[in-house]
Design a protein around this motif. Structure first.
Motif, PDB file in Angstrom:
ATOM      1  N   GLY A 227       0.823  -1.217   0.000  1.00  0.00           N
ATOM      2  CA  GLY A 227       0.000   0.000   0.000  1.00  0.00           C
ATOM      3  C   GLY A 227       0.848   1.253   0.000  1.00  0.00           C
ATOM      4  N   TYR A 228       1.906   1.259   0.814  1.00  0.00           N
ATOM      5  CA  TYR A 228       2.825   2.394   0.846  1.00  0.00           C
ATOM      6  C   TYR A 228       3.503   2.571  -0.512  1.00  0.00           C
ATOM      7  CZ  TYR A 228       2.463   2.426   5.992  1.00  0.00           C
ATOM      8  OH  TYR A 228       2.027   2.500   7.282  1.00  0.00           O
ATOM      9  N   TYR A 229       3.927   1.475  -1.139  1.00  0.00           N
ATOM     10  CA  TYR A 229       4.617   1.554  -2.426  1.00  0.00           C
ATOM     11  C   TYR A 229       3.699   2.140  -3.497  1.00  0.00           C
ATOM     12  CZ  TYR A 229       6.703   0.175  -6.841  1.00  0.00           C
ATOM     13  OH  TYR A 229       7.204   0.203  -8.115  1.00  0.00           O
ATOM     14  N   ILE A 230       2.450   1.683  -3.518  1.00  0.00           N
ATOM     15  CA  ILE A 230       1.487   2.216  -4.503  1.00  0.00           C
ATOM     16  C   ILE A 230       1.312   3.712  -4.308  1.00  0.00           C
ATOM     17  CG2 ILE A 230      -0.957   2.206  -5.178  1.00  0.00           C
ATOM     18  CD1 ILE A 230      -0.959  -0.813  -4.610  1.00  0.00           C
ATOM     19  N   SER A 231       1.271   4.154  -3.041  1.00  0.00           N
ATOM     20  CA  SER A 231       1.069   5.566  -2.759  1.00  0.00           C
ATOM     21  C   SER A 231       2.238   6.423  -3.255  1.00  0.00           C
ATOM     22  CB  SER A 231       0.884   5.784  -1.251  1.00  0.00           C
ATOM     23  OG  SER A 231       0.785   7.153  -0.943  1.00  0.00           O
ATOM     24  N   ILE A 232       3.460   6.022  -2.928  1.00  0.00           N
ATOM     25  CA  ILE A 232       4.615   6.848  -3.277  1.00  0.00           C
ATOM     26  C   ILE A 232       4.971   6.750  -4.757  1.00  0.00           C
ATOM     27  CG2 ILE A 232       5.564   6.739  -0.947  1.00  0.00           C
ATOM     28  CD1 ILE A 232       7.523   4.643  -1.883  1.00  0.00           C
ATOM     29  N   SER A 233       4.474   5.720  -5.456  1.00  0.00           N
ATOM     30  CA  SER A 233       4.780   5.574  -6.881  1.00  0.00           C
ATOM     31  C   SER A 233       3.642   6.059  -7.775  1.00  0.00           C
ATOM     32  CB  SER A 233       5.092   4.108  -7.204  1.00  0.00           C
ATOM     33  OG  SER A 233       3.966   3.278  -6.944  1.00  0.00           O
ATOM     34  N   SER A 234       2.551   6.584  -7.175  1.00  0.00           N
ATOM     35  CA  SER A 234       1.416   7.039  -7.978  1.00  0.00           C
ATOM     36  C   SER A 234       1.754   8.343  -8.691  1.00  0.00           C
ATOM     37  CB  SER A 234       0.180   7.244  -7.087  1.00  0.00           C
ATOM     38  OG  SER A 234       0.409   8.278  -6.144  1.00  0.00           O
ATOM     39  N   ARG A 235       0.979   8.658  -9.734  1.00  0.00           N
ATOM     40  CA  ARG A 235       1.171   9.882 -10.508  1.00  0.00           C
ATOM     41  C   ARG A 235      -0.118  10.692 -10.498  1.00  0.00           C
ATOM     42  NH1 ARG A 235       5.594   9.982 -13.816  1.00  0.00           N
ATOM     43  NH2 ARG A 235       4.562  11.349 -15.316  1.00  0.00           N
ATOM     44  N   ALA A 236       0.024  11.985 -10.785  1.00  0.00           N
ATOM     45  CA  ALA A 236      -1.121  12.892 -10.735  1.00  0.00           C
ATOM     46  C   ALA A 236      -1.991  12.739 -11.976  1.00  0.00           C
ATOM     47  CB  ALA A 236      -0.642  14.333 -10.609  1.00  0.00           C
ATOM     48  N   SER A 237      -2.850  11.736 -11.958  1.00  0.00           N
ATOM     49  CA  SER A 237      -3.780  11.490 -13.058  1.00  0.00           C
ATOM     50  C   SER A 237      -5.061  10.901 -12.482  1.00  0.00           C
ATOM     51  CB  SER A 237      -3.158  10.532 -14.084  1.00  0.00           C
ATOM     52  OG  SER A 237      -2.893   9.272 -13.502  1.00  0.00           O
ATOM     53  N   LEU A 238      -6.049  10.670 -13.352  1.00  0.00           N
ATOM     54  CA  LEU A 238      -7.312  10.111 -12.875  1.00  0.00           C
ATOM     55  C   LEU A 238      -7.130   8.728 -12.264  1.00  0.00           C
ATOM     56  CD1 LEU A 238      -9.737  11.208 -15.749  1.00  0.00           C
ATOM     57  CD2 LEU A 238      -9.572  12.160 -13.447  1.00  0.00           C
ATOM     58  N   SER A 239      -6.072   8.018 -12.655  1.00  0.00           N
ATOM     59  CA  SER A 239      -5.814   6.690 -12.084  1.00  0.00           C
ATOM     60  C   SER A 239      -5.428   6.786 -10.615  1.00  0.00           C
ATOM     61  CB  SER A 239      -4.702   5.983 -12.867  1.00  0.00           C
ATOM     62  OG  SER A 239      -3.487   6.703 -12.789  1.00  0.00           O
ATOM     63  N   ALA A 240      -5.073   8.005 -10.135  1.00  0.00           N
ATOM     64  CA  ALA A 240      -4.704   8.167  -8.722  1.00  0.00           C
ATOM     65  C   ALA A 240      -5.866   7.794  -7.804  1.00  0.00           C
ATOM     66  CB  ALA A 240      -4.262   9.608  -8.451  1.00  0.00           C
ATOM     67  N   PHE A 241      -7.120   8.029  -8.247  1.00  0.00           N
ATOM     68  CA  PHE A 241      -8.276   7.649  -7.428  1.00  0.00           C
ATOM     69  C   PHE A 241      -8.305   6.138  -7.215  1.00  0.00           C
ATOM     70  CE2 PHE A 241      -9.793  11.760  -9.035  1.00  0.00           C
ATOM     71  CZ  PHE A 241     -10.278  12.326  -7.865  1.00  0.00           C
ATOM     72  N   LEU A 242      -8.126   5.376  -8.299  1.00  0.00           N
ATOM     73  CA  LEU A 242      -8.126   3.911  -8.205  1.00  0.00           C
ATOM     74  C   LEU A 242      -6.952   3.430  -7.374  1.00  0.00           C
ATOM     75  CD1 LEU A 242      -9.277   1.167  -9.060  1.00  0.00           C
ATOM     76  CD2 LEU A 242      -7.908   1.318 -11.154  1.00  0.00           C
ATOM     77  N   GLN A 243      -5.779   4.029  -7.594  1.00  0.00           N
ATOM     78  CA  GLN A 243      -4.604   3.636  -6.823  1.00  0.00           C
ATOM     79  C   GLN A 243      -4.807   3.909  -5.338  1.00  0.00           C
ATOM     80  OE1 GLN A 243      -1.805   6.039  -9.036  1.00  0.00           O
ATOM     81  NE2 GLN A 243      -0.915   4.250 -10.024  1.00  0.00           N
ATOM     82  N   MET A 244      -5.461   5.017  -5.011  1.00  0.00           N
ATOM     83  CA  MET A 244      -5.703   5.354  -3.608  1.00  0.00           C
ATOM     84  C   MET A 244      -6.621   4.323  -2.959  1.00  0.00           C
ATOM     85  SD  MET A 244      -6.978   8.993  -1.985  1.00  0.00           S
ATOM     86  CE  MET A 244      -6.819   9.303  -0.231  1.00  0.00           C
TER      87      MET A 244
END
Length: 429
Positions: free
Chosen positions: A2-19
Motif C-alpha cells: 500500500g505504501y509503495y502504490i502511494s509513493i509511486s502514484s502519478r497525478a492522473s485520474l488513475s490516482a483515485f483507483l490507486q488510492m
C-alpha cells in the motif's frame, strides 16, 4: 504494498483507483501489524533482561502481551480511525486553503474568453455597451492566439499524447513574440529552443521530446494570461516557440483566440457582468471564465467539502474516544484483582502508578504513531488526488498536515489523560 502504490502514484485520474487499492492494503497491513507484529515486538522486549526485569516494565510488558492477543484488532481500529480523521480533514482543509490557487490557475484576469474565432467588432461593441450598462469599466485588454490543448503524459522528458486514466497534462503552444509582449520580456530563442511554463514550476528538464522532435528547454515561472482550456482537470503546460510555425509544429491543433481583461466596479456588478456574458456572446459557459463567478462557486463547493470533512472527522474522533474509554474501563476492572494481589505481595503505590502510566501510555502511543506513519505514506497519493482538482501547492498540503497532526495529538492526549484517571480510580477502588 500500500505504501509503495502511494509513493509511486502519478497525478492522473488513475490516482483515485490507486488510492482505493492502497487504502485496502494498508487496512489489512495495519491489522496484521497490531495483531501479530506487536506481539513479536513485546516478546523481544521480554527477552531483554535489562529492560524486562524492572517493576514498571515487567508489569507493563506482561499486561500488554496478554492484552495484545485479545485487543490488537481494537488498537488497529483506533489507528485506522485516527488515520481516516487526518486524511479527511487534511483533504478538505487543503481544498479550501488552495481555492485561490485554483482560481488563479483557471484565470489570472477578471474575465477570460477562449474561442475558436476572434472577437469581432460587433461582439466588442456588445461587451463595451453591456459593461457600461452594468456600471463597470474594462481595463488592460489583452489578446493572444494559442494552439488548442493536447492531452497526454509527460514522463522522463517525453510527451506522449493520449486520453486515458494516465493522462496528466494538457500542452498548448504559442510564439515568442506574443509572450514577450504580454510579459514585457526580451527572450531570444533558436529554432530548437523553447520556453516552458508549468503552474507548479516542477519541470526542471533540460530538454523535451514532443511528436518525435527534441527541443532544449528554458523554464519560465510567469505567464500572466495562462488558463485552463474548458476548465479541464489536467495540468496546463504552455510551450513558447521562436515562431508561430514552430509552435504549430510542436502542437499541430487548431488555433484558439484568447481575449482577457480586468473589470472595475462593485463586486455585485462585476459578478452580474460575468454571469450574463456567455448569453450575450451566445458562447459556451466553459469558454468564459469570470473570477467573481468562479470565486463564489468555489466558496460554496469547497465550503461544503470542509463541512463534510469536519463532520466526518468529529464523528471518527468521538468513535475513537468511546472505543478507548470503554476499552480502558473494561481493562481496569479486569486488572483490578491482579494489582490488588501485587500490592499484597509488596508492590508500592508509586510503583503501581508507574506501571499503569507505562502500560497505558505505550498502548495509547501505538495507534497514534501508526496513524502518523500511515499519513506520511498517504500524502503522495493524496497530493496526486488533489492535483486532479488542480491543487498543485505542496506547501499548503504540508502546512495543513502538520497543523492537523498537532491538533489530533492534543485531542488524543486529552483522551489519554481522561481515561487514565478513570483507569487509576478503578484500580485503586
Amino acid at each position: 504494498m500500500g505504501y509503495y502504490i502511494s509513493i509511486s502514484s502519478r497525478a492522473s485520474l488513475s490516482a483515485f483507483l490507486q488510492m482505493m487499492v492502497a487504502i485496502m492494503l494498508v487496512v489489512v497491513g495495519t491489522y496484521l501489524i497490531f495483531i501479530i507484529g506487536s506481539i513479536v515486538f513485546l516478546k523481544l522486549l521480554k527477552q531483554n533482561e535489562n529492560y524486562y526485569y524492572k517493576p514498571k516494565n515487567f508489569i507493563a510488558v506482561a499486561n500488554m502481551l496478554f492484552r495484545m492477543k485479545q485487543n490488537g484488532a481494537g488498537l488497529a481500529t483506533i489507528s485506522l480511525l485516527c488515520t481516516a480523521t487526518l486524511v479527511s480533514i487534511i483533504a478538505s482543509v487543503s481544498l479550501v486553503a488552495g481555492q485561490n490557487n485554483l482560481l488563479n490557475l483557471w484565470s489570472q484576469r477578471d474575465i477570460q474568453i477562449v474561442s475558436r474565432s476572434p472577437i469581432n467588432l460587433v461582439q466588442n461593441e456588445q461587451i463595451t455597451q453591456f459593461a457600461s450598462k452594468t456600471n463597470i469599466s474594462l481595463q488592460s485588454r489583452r489578446q493572444m492566439t494559442v494552439t488548442m490543448a493536447t492531452n497526454g503524459e509527460l514522463k522522463n522528458n517525453y510527451f506522449k499524447a493520449n486520453n486515458s486514466l494516465k493522462t496528466e497534462v494538457a500542452i498548448s503552444s504559442l510564439d515568442l513574440q506574443q509572450y514577450n509582449h504580454i510579459e514585457g520580456t526580451h527572450y531570444h530563442l533558436a529554432d530548437d529552443e523553447i520556453l516552458l511554463y508549468s503552474p507548479d514550476n516542477t519541470y526542471q528538464g533540460k530538454e523535451i521530446i514532443i511528436h518525435g522532435h527534441k527541443y532544449k528547454v528554458k523554464p519560465v515561472t510567469s505567464f500572466n494570461t495562462s488558463f485552463v482550456y474548458n476548465h479541464s482537470t489536467y495540468k496546463p503546460i504552455f510551450i513558447i516557440a521562436k515562431s508561430q510555425a514552430i509552435a504549430q509544429k510542436i502542437n499541430p491543433t487548431p488555433v484558439l483566440y484568447v481575449t482577457s481583461f480586468n473589470t472595475v466596479g462593485t463586486k455585485s456588478a462585476c459578478k452580474q457582468f460575468g454571469e450574463k456574458l456567455p448569453n450575450l456572446l451566445n458562447a459556451d459557459p466553459a469558454s468564459i471564465t469570470s473570477r467573481f463567478v468562479i470565486k463564489d462557486l468555489f466558496g460554496s463547493l469547497f465550503g461544503g467539502f470542509l463541512f463534510i470533512g469536519v463532520l466526518i472527522s468529529l464523528v471518527m474522533i468521538c468513535a475513537t474516544a468511546m472505543i478507548i474509554y470503554y476499552k480502558q474501563v473494561s481493562e481496569g476492572y479486569s486488572d483490578k484483582a491482579n494489582y490488588a494481589i501485587m500490592r499484597q505481595l509488596g508492590l508500592s503505590q508509586q510503583e503501581t502508578r508507574k506501571a499503569i502510566n507505562s502500560q497505558v501510555l505505550t498502548v495509547f502511543l501505538l495507534p497514534i504513531v501508526g496513524a502518523v506513519i500511515n499519513l506520511a505514506f498517504a500524502l503522495p497519493v493524496l497530493k496526486n488526488v488533489l492535483s486532479v482538482f488542480s491543487m498543485y501547492n505542496i506547501n499548503i498540503l504540508i502546512s495543513v498536515s502538520f497543523i492537523c497532526i498537532a491538533l489530533l495529538i492534543i485531542i488524543y492526549m486529552l483522551i489519554y489523560w481522561a481515561t487514565t484517571v478513570v483507569y487509576k480510580q478503578i484500580i485503586a477502588s
